[in-house]
Design an enzyme around this catalytic site. Structure first.
Site, PDB file in Angstrom:
ATOM      1  N   ARG A  51       4.066  53.235  38.876  1.00  0.00           N
ATOM      2  CA  ARG A  51       5.393  54.377  39.591  1.00  0.00           C
ATOM      3  C   ARG A  51       5.234  56.248  38.655  1.00  0.00           C
ATOM      4  O   ARG A  51       5.752  57.499  39.301  1.00  0.00           O
ATOM      5  CB  ARG A  51       6.554  54.541  39.285  1.00  0.00           C
ATOM      6  N   LYS A 179      -8.168  29.042  29.935  1.00  0.00           N
ATOM      7  CA  LYS A 179      -8.473  28.883  28.787  1.00  0.00           C
ATOM      8  C   LYS A 179      -9.683  27.915  28.208  1.00  0.00           C
ATOM      9  O   LYS A 179      -9.327  27.020  29.169  1.00  0.00           O
ATOM     10  CB  LYS A 179      -6.917  28.107  27.032  1.00  0.00           C
ATOM     11  N   GLU A 213       4.289  31.255  18.741  1.00  0.00           N
ATOM     12  CA  GLU A 213       3.995  32.037  19.243  1.00  0.00           C
ATOM     13  C   GLU A 213       4.764  33.099  17.675  1.00  0.00           C
ATOM     14  O   GLU A 213       5.831  32.531  17.615  1.00  0.00           O
ATOM     15  CB  GLU A 213       4.843  33.010  20.427  1.00  0.00           C
ATOM     16  N   ASP A 232       9.570  31.320  31.248  1.00  0.00           N
ATOM     17  CA  ASP A 232       8.425  32.017  30.596  1.00  0.00           C
ATOM     18  C   ASP A 232       7.332  31.013  30.705  1.00  0.00           C
ATOM     19  O   ASP A 232       5.954  31.494  31.266  1.00  0.00           O
ATOM     20  CB  ASP A 232       8.679  32.933  29.609  1.00  0.00           C
ATOM     21  N   HIS A 237       3.399  27.444  32.273  1.00  0.00           N
ATOM     22  CA  HIS A 237       2.347  26.895  31.354  1.00  0.00           C
ATOM     23  C   HIS A 237       2.316  25.954  30.616  1.00  0.00           C
ATOM     24  O   HIS A 237       0.543  24.578  31.167  1.00  0.00           O
ATOM     25  CB  HIS A 237       2.092  28.215  30.433  1.00  0.00           C
TER      26      HIS A 237
HETATM   27  C1  BG6 Z   1       2.805  34.788  28.881  1.00  0.00           C
HETATM   28  C2  BG6 Z   1       4.540  35.278  28.546  1.00  0.00           C
HETATM   29  O1  BG6 Z   1       2.995  34.120  30.312  1.00  0.00           O
HETATM   30  O2  BG6 Z   1       2.081  34.231  28.018  1.00  0.00           O
HETATM   31  C3  BG6 Z   1       4.603  35.608  27.131  1.00  0.00           C
HETATM   32  O3  BG6 Z   1       4.958  35.649  29.660  1.00  0.00           O
HETATM   33  C4  BG6 Z   1       3.501  35.342  25.786  1.00  0.00           C
HETATM   34  O4  BG6 Z   1       5.843  35.217  26.843  1.00  0.00           O
HETATM   35  C5  BG6 Z   1       2.028  34.566  26.570  1.00  0.00           C
HETATM   36  O5  BG6 Z   1       3.439  35.555  25.188  1.00  0.00           O
HETATM   37  C6  BG6 Z   1       1.644  33.652  25.836  1.00  0.00           C
HETATM   38  O6  BG6 Z   1       0.098  33.625  26.046  1.00  0.00           O
HETATM   39  P1  BG6 Z   1      -1.056  33.736  24.642  1.00  0.00           P
HETATM   40  O7  BG6 Z   1      -2.064  33.535  26.124  1.00  0.00           O
HETATM   41  O8  BG6 Z   1      -1.140  34.700  23.751  1.00  0.00           O
HETATM   42  O9  BG6 Z   1      -0.811  31.599  24.406  1.00  0.00           O
END
Ligand code: BG6
Length: 487
Positions: A51, A179, A213, A232, A237
């Site tokens: 935007r 990955k 993380e 998330d 994942h």
């Molecule tokens: C994303 C999430 O899909 O994956 C994030 O929304 C997360 O919160 C990220 O930090 C982690 O990805 P990677 O590749 O850094 O492990």
């Protein structure tokens, strides 16, 4: 063996949310690296949409700041010449007809519309693309996860997007599938005769999947607070990783052969409902603490809302109700502000049925196959061996350890590099089909519902720790421990 980059045909890639975190931090750097490897044809265009009122030069200047140092800087300007910008609001009609003109009507030309916005905008953006006929021919749409926030909203989005783009044009991205180690699971499991005979409840004690993380939510707090760790990371994942470990051998690598097998796993996950939720799941939220040597604020301070009940950590025990996996627990945990950045899959084999060794030889540990996704991608197989030399028979548990970077001297590539080019090539194998997303929500929804109904706050954990102690209790109750190698 010489590695060659496969050429791709010229394409237009339009990134909605072009000034957002994902576009700037991940998508553009991935495209720059592909450019440096000569995989972006000169007539291809990359167009950022957001935007903000910006022109091409303003956008390029923003990107230059983010991209400098990430590759060969001397070629950055050449790359940025292929990048442009258009200000557009999905909810307002202004500018769309000019945009459609810019994209032009060339149905055979590959046009990728990447929706890197909040899911609430997917429907409006697709409707506008449809109004201008931009969904025709070789057009493709990419949806970032999470698609929706539960099954009902995912269905709404998928139905609305499906009215404009058919399923074969729709790419639901889960970057974990891009990955290297995840792809390697296919190679390890189905390219070696060694593992498959052991890959079942007869020989495997349990599986652990950890995605830890060190970062907090930072400037993504507004998005994150509406999602939480389960939506998330876990619904997408981590369940995808679980599928790659647990699926039956597909008959080929064709997109549907792989996705059919993953779907069967998702559909076989035993529901965790009602009273089981408190027993099988743990939610946490980080407080202030010390992460990687630095004092960091807690989640609520970062968010600026002392009442949020959003979880930044989740651990749970999942089970798959089928012959191969009956009785084998899959322990999953993920969180922000944990002590190290590490993502790994641990396949723990059953102990030997009878020890021929005396007590003085040392304990007999389980064989473990550890697939490390990050920080350094690789595989470790823990074996018991005799400690070399005299001094009696002393047993040691040691890893056969292979780091892909060291073994092959190949620089680690971001998953988005592979996945973006897969979209351009029209290969959906590593993308989630609609029924997979639905099955994942069908399993996740009762957990989310029970959390909401219970109204309990997530358990606090100090930033820099491995989450609430209840997560340790979850696995230790079963006489097992989280893989300490990652601690
Ligand atoms: C994303 C999430 O899909 O994956 C994030 O929304 C997360 O919160 C990220 O930090 C982690 O990805 P990677 O590749 O850094 O492990």
């Amino acid at each position: 063996m010489t590695v060659t980059s496969q050429p791709v045909e010229a394409f237009d890639l339009v990134i909605f949310g072009g000034t957002g975190d994902l576009a700037v931090r991940k998508l553009l750097p991935a495209l720059f690296h592909r450019f440096l490897d000569g995989q972006i044809p000169a007539s291809s265009r990359i167009i950022g949409i957001a935007r903000e009122t910006l022109d091409n030069e303003g956008y390029r200047a923003q990107l230059r700041g983010a991209l400098v140092g990430s590759g060969d800087d001397s070629r950055l300007d050449a790359f940025l010449q292929q990048v442009g910008y258009r200000p557009l609001d999905a909810r307002k009609p202004e500018g769309w007809s000019d945009f459609a003109e810019l994209i032009g009507e060339q149905p055979d030309h590959v046009r990728v519309f990447y929706l890197s916005t909040s899911p609430e905008l997917f429907v409006d953006i697709c409707a506008r693309l449809g109004d201008f006929g931009l969904n025709k021919g070789a057009s493709r749409v990419v949806m970032e996860k999470p698609v929706g926030r539960d099954l009902a909203s995912a269905n709404q989005i998928n139905d609305a997007v499906g009215r404009v783009f058919n399923e074969s044009q729709t790419y639901r991205i889960d970057h974990y599938l891009g990955k290297e180690t995840v792809q390697n699971l296919l190679a390890l499991r189905f390219g070696n005769a060694l593992f498959e005979p052991l890959w079942n409840a007869g020989h495997i004690d349990h599986v652990q999947i950890t995605v830890a993380e060190t970062l907090g939510v930072g400037h993504r707090a507004a998005y994150y607070d509406r999602a939480g760790a389960l939506r998330d990371m876990l619904q997408n994942h981590m369940l995808q990783l679980l599928c790659m470990v647990a699926m039956e051998p597909p008959s080929s690598l064709s997109p549907d052969a792989v996705r059919d097998e993953k779907l069967k796993v998702l559909n076989s996950l035993k529901p965790i409902e009602g009273g089981q939720v408190a027993q099988y799941t743990v939610r946490g939220q980080y407080r202030a603490g010390v992460a990687e040597g630095t004092s960091v604020p807690g989640y609520l301070d970062e968010l600026g809302d002392s009442k949020s009940n959003t979880e930044t950590f989740v651990a749970l025990k999942a089970e798959i109700g089928n012959w191969r996996w009956a009785g084998v627990p899959f322990y999953l945990r993920t969180g922000k502000r944990l002590p190290h950045r590490v993502s790994e899959i641990v396949v723990a084999f059953k102990p030997v049925p009878h020890s021929i060794f005396g007590a003085d030889t040392g304990p007999l540990a389980q064989n473990r196959l550890v697939l490390r996704l990050q920080p350094d991608e690789g595989v470790k197989l823990w074996l018991t061996i005799k400690h070399p030399g005299p001094g009696g028979l002393r047993l040691r548990h040691v890893p056969l350890d292979m780091s892909f970077a060291e073994a092959f001297g190949v620089q680690q590539r971001d998953a988005y590099e592979r996945l973006l080019l897969d979209v351009v090539r029209g290969n959906p194998t590593l993308f989630m089909r609609r029924d997979e997303v639905e099955a994942a929500w069908r399993w996740a929804d009762p957990i989310l519902d029970a959390w909401a109904a219970g109204g309990e706050s997530p358990r606090p954990y100090a930033a820099g720790s491995w989450g609430p102690s209840a997560a340790v209790a979850l696995i230790e109750r079963d006489g097992r421990t989280w893989n300490e190698d990652s601690d």
